[in-house]
Design a protein around this motif. Structure first.
Motif, mmCIF file in Angstrom:
data_model
loop_
_atom_site.group_PDB
_atom_site.id
_atom_site.type_symbol
_atom_site.label_atom_id
_atom_site.label_comp_id
_atom_site.label_asym_id
_atom_site.label_seq_id
_atom_site.Cartn_x
_atom_site.Cartn_y
_atom_site.Cartn_z
ATOM 1 N N ALA A 197 0.848 -1.188 0.000
ATOM 2 C CA ALA A 197 0.000 0.000 0.000
ATOM 3 C C ALA A 197 0.884 1.238 0.000
ATOM 4 O O ALA A 197 1.850 1.309 0.770
ATOM 5 C CB ALA A 197 -0.916 0.017 1.226
ATOM 6 N N GLY A 198 0.573 2.193 -0.888
ATOM 7 C CA GLY A 198 1.380 3.404 -0.945
ATOM 8 C C GLY A 198 0.924 4.380 -1.995
ATOM 9 O O GLY A 198 -0.258 4.400 -2.366
ATOM 10 N N VAL A 199 1.861 5.190 -2.484
ATOM 11 C CA VAL A 199 1.559 6.246 -3.452
ATOM 12 C C VAL A 199 2.479 6.116 -4.666
ATOM 13 O O VAL A 199 3.555 5.522 -4.582
ATOM 14 C CB VAL A 199 1.714 7.657 -2.832
ATOM 15 C CG1 VAL A 199 0.717 7.879 -1.710
ATOM 16 C CG2 VAL A 199 3.128 7.893 -2.344
ATOM 17 N N PHE A 200 2.012 6.667 -5.785
ATOM 18 C CA PHE A 200 2.823 6.693 -6.997
ATOM 19 C C PHE A 200 2.626 8.017 -7.708
ATOM 20 O O PHE A 200 1.621 8.702 -7.517
ATOM 21 C CB PHE A 200 2.468 5.532 -7.938
ATOM 22 C CG PHE A 200 1.105 5.634 -8.567
ATOM 23 C CD1 PHE A 200 0.933 6.260 -9.795
ATOM 24 C CD2 PHE A 200 -0.008 5.095 -7.944
ATOM 25 C CE1 PHE A 200 -0.325 6.353 -10.381
ATOM 26 C CE2 PHE A 200 -1.271 5.184 -8.521
ATOM 27 C CZ PHE A 200 -1.420 5.816 -9.741
ATOM 28 N N ALA A 201 3.607 8.383 -8.535
ATOM 29 C CA ALA A 201 3.498 9.538 -9.426
ATOM 30 C C ALA A 201 3.818 9.032 -10.824
ATOM 31 O O ALA A 201 4.652 8.129 -10.987
ATOM 32 C CB ALA A 201 4.477 10.634 -9.023
ATOM 33 N N PRO A 228 7.876 6.970 -10.264
ATOM 34 C CA PRO A 228 8.431 6.678 -8.940
ATOM 35 C C PRO A 228 7.293 6.327 -7.976
ATOM 36 O O PRO A 228 6.175 6.836 -8.104
ATOM 37 C CB PRO A 228 9.109 7.985 -8.541
ATOM 38 C CG PRO A 228 8.412 9.045 -9.320
ATOM 39 C CD PRO A 228 7.888 8.399 -10.567
ATOM 40 N N GLU A 229 7.591 5.444 -7.037
ATOM 41 C CA GLU A 229 6.597 5.013 -6.055
ATOM 42 C C GLU A 229 7.251 4.899 -4.681
ATOM 43 O O GLU A 229 8.467 4.734 -4.570
ATOM 44 C CB GLU A 229 6.038 3.627 -6.417
ATOM 45 C CG GLU A 229 5.363 3.544 -7.751
ATOM 46 C CD GLU A 229 4.840 2.152 -8.058
ATOM 47 O OE1 GLU A 229 4.147 2.023 -9.065
ATOM 48 O OE2 GLU A 229 5.134 1.199 -7.317
ATOM 49 N N VAL A 252 10.918 1.443 -2.721
ATOM 50 C CA VAL A 252 11.001 2.631 -3.569
ATOM 51 C C VAL A 252 11.416 2.194 -4.982
ATOM 52 O O VAL A 252 12.604 2.140 -5.291
ATOM 53 C CB VAL A 252 12.007 3.660 -3.013
ATOM 54 C CG1 VAL A 252 12.024 4.917 -3.874
ATOM 55 C CG2 VAL A 252 11.687 4.005 -1.571
ATOM 56 N N PRO A 253 10.439 1.843 -5.833
ATOM 57 C CA PRO A 253 10.780 1.565 -7.228
ATOM 58 C C PRO A 253 10.761 2.849 -8.065
ATOM 59 O O PRO A 253 10.025 3.787 -7.757
ATOM 60 C CB PRO A 253 9.674 0.610 -7.683
ATOM 61 C CG PRO A 253 8.531 0.897 -6.788
ATOM 62 C CD PRO A 253 9.086 1.434 -5.502
ATOM 63 N N VAL A 254 11.597 2.883 -9.099
ATOM 64 C CA VAL A 254 11.571 3.958 -10.094
ATOM 65 C C VAL A 254 11.467 3.262 -11.452
ATOM 66 O O VAL A 254 12.433 2.682 -11.937
ATOM 67 C CB VAL A 254 12.839 4.841 -10.024
ATOM 68 C CG1 VAL A 254 12.780 5.929 -11.086
ATOM 69 C CG2 VAL A 254 12.983 5.456 -8.642
ATOM 70 N N MET A 285 6.246 -1.660 -18.129
ATOM 71 C CA MET A 285 7.190 -0.894 -17.323
ATOM 72 C C MET A 285 8.256 -1.804 -16.729
ATOM 73 O O MET A 285 8.041 -3.002 -16.591
ATOM 74 C CB MET A 285 6.459 -0.119 -16.222
ATOM 75 C CG MET A 285 6.052 -0.877 -14.996
ATOM 76 S SD MET A 285 4.567 -1.889 -15.026
ATOM 77 C CE MET A 285 3.282 -0.786 -15.354
ATOM 78 N N ALA A 286 9.401 -1.188 -16.414
ATOM 79 C CA ALA A 286 10.486 -1.903 -15.744
ATOM 80 C C ALA A 286 11.399 -0.889 -15.075
ATOM 81 O O ALA A 286 11.453 0.272 -15.488
ATOM 82 C CB ALA A 286 11.278 -2.743 -16.747
ATOM 83 N N GLY A 287 12.106 -1.344 -14.055
ATOM 84 C CA GLY A 287 13.055 -0.460 -13.382
ATOM 85 C C GLY A 287 13.549 -1.045 -12.077
ATOM 86 O O GLY A 287 13.107 -2.108 -11.639
ATOM 87 N N PRO A 288 14.464 -0.332 -11.415
ATOM 88 C CA PRO A 288 15.032 -0.807 -10.154
ATOM 89 C C PRO A 288 14.096 -0.546 -8.981
ATOM 90 O O PRO A 288 13.224 0.331 -9.038
ATOM 91 C CB PRO A 288 16.308 0.029 -10.012
ATOM 92 C CG PRO A 288 15.985 1.303 -10.717
ATOM 93 C CD PRO A 288 15.098 0.919 -11.870
ATOM 94 N N VAL A 289 14.289 -1.312 -7.910
ATOM 95 C CA VAL A 289 13.545 -1.109 -6.668
ATOM 96 C C VAL A 289 14.510 -1.272 -5.497
ATOM 97 O O VAL A 289 15.332 -2.188 -5.468
ATOM 98 C CB VAL A 289 12.335 -2.078 -6.539
ATOM 99 C CG1 VAL A 289 12.773 -3.528 -6.586
ATOM 100 C CG2 VAL A 289 11.537 -1.786 -5.276
ATOM 101 N N TYR A 290 14.423 -0.332 -4.561
ATOM 102 C CA TYR A 290 15.187 -0.394 -3.323
ATOM 103 C C TYR A 290 14.216 -0.765 -2.209
ATOM 104 O O TYR A 290 13.135 -0.179 -2.094
ATOM 105 C CB TYR A 290 15.835 0.963 -3.023
ATOM 106 C CG TYR A 290 16.468 1.033 -1.660
ATOM 107 C CD1 TYR A 290 17.697 0.432 -1.422
ATOM 108 C CD2 TYR A 290 15.838 1.679 -0.610
ATOM 109 C CE1 TYR A 290 18.290 0.480 -0.173
ATOM 110 C CE2 TYR A 290 16.413 1.735 0.649
ATOM 111 C CZ TYR A 290 17.644 1.130 0.863
ATOM 112 O OH TYR A 290 18.212 1.181 2.106
ATOM 113 N N SER A 291 14.583 -1.749 -1.387
ATOM 114 C CA SER A 291 13.728 -2.187 -0.282
ATOM 115 C C SER A 291 14.507 -2.121 1.028
ATOM 116 O O SER A 291 15.648 -2.589 1.096
ATOM 117 C CB SER A 291 13.241 -3.621 -0.501
ATOM 118 O OG SER A 291 12.458 -3.705 -1.661
#
Length: 193
Positions: free
Chosen positions: A50-54, A64-65, A95-97, A113-119
């Protein structure tokens, strides 16, 4: 590390032209995670996010999320007639971008879509059988943060969004047992701006 990822996302957003479309939204969903390991049989654990995205851009976009998630895995082993079992669950800040491409009209479009995610692990709960804890006392030495990647597809219907993604681990969550976390996530979101 979180600051670096957010800074990169902001730099990409600034580099997109002023006419680029911008939307902000909330999202939530379910995920099915597993921690792959070298020595044990793994099984899936159900969690949430659960969270937010732009979303910045029209056809080509950056997304980014920031969201809270629950993930983990179950493990079983049998050695010389003795059963070993364990379950671990993490609460993480993710935090994926993502970079994506949308196809279709503004009221109905499909996306990839694709990209890195930091957890970052905010908390951990473990359930280890007594014999498991004694036999593998370094099993639960998990890293506080990991890097991974996400790739998937989605659909937008008006302000509603639905995404299906795969997340794989680029770094190990536990170096001792070669453990990498991966998951499938299904989320539903709503653009509020």
């Amino acid at each position: 590390m979180k600051k670096y990822l957010l800074s990169i996302a902001l730099l990409i957003a600034v580099s997109i032209s002023a006419k680029a479309q911008f939307s902000l939204g909330i999202k939530g969903g379910v995920n099915f995670s597993k921690i792959n390991t070298d020595n044990f049989k793994e099984s899936t654990l159900t969690g949430y996010q659960a969270g937010v995205f732009a979303r910045i851009g029209n056809g080509l976009y950056v997304q980014p999320e920031v969201y809270l998630g629950s993930s983990g895995g179950k493990f079983n082993a049998n050695s010389d007639g003795t059963d070993y079992s364990a379950k671990v669950r993490f609460t993480t800040l993710n935090v994926p971008v993502l970079i994506g491409k949308s196809f279709g009209a503004s009221t109905l479009n499909f996306r990839i879509m694709a990209g890195p995610v930091y957890s970052y692990n905010l908390s951990k709960s473990e359930s280890l059988s007594n014999n498991f804890d004694n036999a593998f006392n370094d099993f639960g030495k998990y890293n506080n943060s990991t890097l991974g990647f996400q790739a998937g597809a989605g659909i937008d219907v008006g302000p509603a969004t639905v995404d299906l993604r795969y997340e794989g681990g680029l770094t190990k969550i536990n170096d001792n047992y070669g453990q990498r976390q991966n998951l499938w996530a299904l989320s539903v979101g709503f653009k509020i701006l």
